[in-house]
Design a protein around this motif. Structure first.
Motif, short mmCIF file in Angstrom:
data_model
loop_
_atom_site.label_atom_id
_atom_site.label_comp_id
_atom_site.label_asym_id
_atom_site.label_seq_id
_atom_site.Cartn_x
_atom_site.Cartn_y
_atom_site.Cartn_z
N HIS A 61 0.86 -1.19 -0.13
CA HIS A 61 0.14 0.06 -0.11
C HIS A 61 0.68 1.38 -0.02
O HIS A 61 0.34 2.43 0.05
CB HIS A 61 -0.86 -0.12 1.21
CG HIS A 61 -0.18 0.08 2.64
ND1 HIS A 61 0.49 -1.09 2.97
CD2 HIS A 61 0.13 0.95 3.34
CE1 HIS A 61 1.07 -0.84 4.22
NE2 HIS A 61 0.85 0.35 4.52
N TRP A 87 -3.31 5.31 -0.17
CA TRP A 87 -4.44 4.27 0.42
C TRP A 87 -5.42 5.01 1.00
O TRP A 87 -6.68 4.21 1.02
CB TRP A 87 -3.83 3.14 1.08
CG TRP A 87 -2.96 3.77 2.35
CD1 TRP A 87 -1.81 3.86 2.24
CD2 TRP A 87 -3.50 3.74 3.51
NE1 TRP A 87 -1.60 4.44 3.64
CE2 TRP A 87 -2.70 4.28 4.43
CE3 TRP A 87 -4.82 3.71 3.96
CZ2 TRP A 87 -2.92 4.51 5.79
CZ3 TRP A 87 -5.30 4.14 5.23
CH2 TRP A 87 -4.30 4.35 6.05
N SER A 88 -5.53 6.04 1.25
CA SER A 88 -6.67 6.83 1.81
C SER A 88 -7.08 8.11 1.09
O SER A 88 -6.87 9.11 1.66
CB SER A 88 -6.38 7.11 3.23
OG SER A 88 -7.68 7.44 4.00
N GLN A 90 -8.78 11.23 -0.68
CA GLN A 90 -9.83 12.32 0.08
C GLN A 90 -10.72 12.99 -1.03
O GLN A 90 -10.14 13.41 -2.03
CB GLN A 90 -8.85 13.25 0.87
CG GLN A 90 -8.10 12.54 1.86
CD GLN A 90 -6.81 13.48 2.34
OE1 GLN A 90 -6.63 14.36 2.01
NE2 GLN A 90 -5.88 13.01 3.09
N GLN A 103 -8.04 13.21 6.51
CA GLN A 103 -7.68 12.12 6.58
C GLN A 103 -8.73 11.09 7.11
O GLN A 103 -8.77 9.80 7.09
CB GLN A 103 -6.67 11.87 7.90
CG GLN A 103 -7.11 12.12 9.44
CD GLN A 103 -7.25 13.33 9.65
OE1 GLN A 103 -7.39 14.54 8.91
NE2 GLN A 103 -7.32 13.76 11.03
N MET A 106 -14.21 9.02 4.34
CA MET A 106 -14.55 7.64 4.10
C MET A 106 -15.39 7.69 2.72
O MET A 106 -15.81 6.54 2.35
CB MET A 106 -15.44 7.28 5.18
CG MET A 106 -14.78 7.07 6.48
SD MET A 106 -13.79 5.54 6.81
CE MET A 106 -12.24 6.42 6.55
N TYR A 108 -14.18 6.96 -0.21
CA TYR A 108 -13.69 5.93 -1.11
C TYR A 108 -13.06 4.96 -0.47
O TYR A 108 -12.81 4.01 -1.20
CB TYR A 108 -12.37 6.71 -2.02
CG TYR A 108 -12.82 7.70 -2.65
CD1 TYR A 108 -13.92 7.78 -3.73
CD2 TYR A 108 -12.24 9.09 -2.43
CE1 TYR A 108 -14.06 8.98 -4.41
CE2 TYR A 108 -12.64 10.21 -3.10
CZ TYR A 108 -13.59 10.08 -4.00
OH TYR A 108 -13.82 11.30 -5.04
N MET A 109 -13.52 4.54 0.92
CA MET A 109 -13.04 3.55 1.63
C MET A 109 -13.61 2.22 1.14
O MET A 109 -12.99 1.02 1.30
CB MET A 109 -12.82 3.68 3.19
CG MET A 109 -11.72 4.57 3.65
SD MET A 109 -10.17 4.18 3.29
CE MET A 109 -9.94 2.70 4.30
N ALA A 112 -11.98 0.07 -1.22
CA ALA A 112 -10.83 -1.28 -0.94
C ALA A 112 -11.49 -2.46 -0.71
O ALA A 112 -10.73 -3.49 -0.95
CB ALA A 112 -10.23 -0.68 0.24
N ALA A 129 -6.11 -2.20 0.92
CA ALA A 129 -6.72 -0.84 1.16
C ALA A 129 -6.82 -0.21 -0.06
O ALA A 129 -6.79 0.97 -0.31
CB ALA A 129 -5.57 -0.18 1.85
N TYR A 303 -4.75 9.06 12.49
CA TYR A 303 -4.99 8.07 11.53
C TYR A 303 -4.30 8.72 10.17
O TYR A 303 -4.41 9.82 9.88
CB TYR A 303 -6.52 7.80 11.01
CG TYR A 303 -6.75 7.17 9.80
CD1 TYR A 303 -6.85 5.80 9.93
CD2 TYR A 303 -7.20 7.67 8.66
CE1 TYR A 303 -7.30 4.87 9.02
CE2 TYR A 303 -7.59 6.82 7.68
CZ TYR A 303 -7.53 5.43 8.12
OH TYR A 303 -8.01 4.61 6.78
N TYR A 304 -3.39 8.03 9.55
CA TYR A 304 -2.37 8.31 8.41
C TYR A 304 -2.00 9.61 8.76
O TYR A 304 -1.73 10.81 7.87
CB TYR A 304 -3.39 8.45 7.16
CG TYR A 304 -3.09 8.38 5.84
CD1 TYR A 304 -1.63 7.95 5.80
CD2 TYR A 304 -3.37 8.75 4.63
CE1 TYR A 304 -1.03 7.75 4.58
CE2 TYR A 304 -2.89 8.67 3.46
CZ TYR A 304 -1.64 8.18 3.37
OH TYR A 304 -1.32 7.88 2.16
#
Length: 360
Positions: A61, A87-88, A90, A103, A106, A108-109, A112, A129, A303-304
């Motif tokens: 990832h 991988w996350s 926005q 960060q 959500m 596009y999460m 995964a 991810a 997170y990230y």
């Protein structure tokens, strides 16, 4: 093409195959030829079930490469652009993005776990991810491909995609380390080293690295830690450096309740403890209800690296260009994809900070 596949959660080795293909490049998506990818501890966490992953999956990832095809509607990148894989991704328009917490987006999460953009024959496979950088090529939604200048080496750029962003961001974005402050960092792998570099860049006067591995403590001092000790020597170091009061900022970069508690205990009253490591969902943390009131410490996760990637990726590149962020020095091994399982062994033995797979 060649790719490293996880068939079942709990498998101890990845299956290195040469018969993997990608799906077609759909609307809003891009195909990226991966040039370099970091081997991150989160890949091991996906294998052992700490981090959820839909299987079968191509792991990886943390990568960088070149755009080789764009789908309809793509406007932010073009064929030939060099990009870092995020991988996350926005979206920029949801409540979290608008409120400055990019960060936490959500939008596009779900991609995964729903978009299997790899396949073996007719069998669909996911990318870890939503990425899957342990492959020569991958399909990614447009927002996950962040354009960078072509003079940034791919192996250096790949580190930005996860470990460096997470660690430096934890210090600068989440904790907001202040000049002249004191910092303690538990865990000196790739992300921990990035926390140390972030704290140094932010101007911390004292940075204590804590780890059980001598080689990692030596690396920590190379990257900016002013002091380095094993856990059994922490109390003496805390007394020497803070008079016993504790550190302004404590960072936990392991992902275990015991080390989170240790970082919290090592933080002074009114200070800030930041949890960076990814722990298991069933690993519960116990704290004193009275101490939470009396000590008035700030305990938070990140997170990230609490990142806004459109702002922070270019900022990290600028810090690298100016010599303030050492990325080349973090790469301890350059490998071929066939060696990824050996890389996991070195990681578990504590022998490496960051290992990078190159495809050139």
């Amino acid at each position: 093409m060649k790719a490293a596949v996880l068939h079942q959660v709990g498998d101890e080795r990845l299956d290195i195959r040469d018969d993997v293909t990608t799906t077609a490049v759909g609307a809003g998506k891009v195909k990226i030829r991966i040039k370099a990818t970091g081997v991150c501890h989160s890949d091991l966490s996906a294998m052992n079930g700490t981090i959820p992953v839909a299987v079968p999956a191509v792991l990886g990832h943390e990568g960088a490469g070149e755009v080789v095809e764009v789908g309809p509607g793509v406007t932010t990148v073009a064929e030939g652009d060099h990009v870092v894989v995020c991988w996350s991704p926005q979206c920029g328009v949801c409540k979290d993005c608008v409120n400055g917490q990019h960060q936490l987006c959500m939008a596009y999460m779900i991609n995964a776990f729903s978009d299997a953009h790899f396949q073996i024959g007719t069998t669909p496979m996911f990318g870890m991810a939503g990425a899957g950088t342990f492959a020569e090529e991958l399909i990614l939604i447009e927002q996950g491909a962040v354009k960078i200048d072509k003079d940034v080496p791919h192996d250096v750029a790949s580190l930005l995609g996860c470990g460096v962003m997470t660690g430096v961001g934890a210090a600068i974005n989440a904790a907001k380390v202040e000049p002249g402050s004191s910092v303690v960092v538990f865990g000196c792998g790739g992300v921990g080293i990035s926390v140390i570099q972030g704290a140094r860049i932010a101007g911390a006067a004292t940075i204590l690295a804590v780890d059980m591995v001598d080689s990692k403590l030596a690396w920590a001092k190379q990257f900016g830690a002013t002091h380095a000790v094993k856990p059994e020597d922490l109390a003496a170091a805390q007394h020497e450096l803070t008079g016993g009061a504790g550190f302004d900022y404590g960072f936990e970069v392991v992902g275990r309740s015991q080390t989170i508690k240790a970082a919290y205990d090592a933080t002074r009253r009114g200070g800030t403890t930041v949890v960076v490591g990814v722990g298991r969902a069933d690993d519960m943390l116990e704290l004193s209800a009275f101490d939470l009131f009396y000590a008035e410490k700030n305990l938070r996760g990140t997170y990230y690296g609490s990142a806004n990637i459109r702002r922070d990726f270019p900022r990290l590149v600028a810090l690298w260009r100016s010599g303030q962020l050492d990325l080349e020095g973090m790469i301890t091994h350059r490998l071929a994809l066939d060696d990824v399982n050996d890389a996991f062994g070195r990681m578990q033995a504590g022998e490496a900070i960051r290992q990078v797979i190159t495809f050139d």
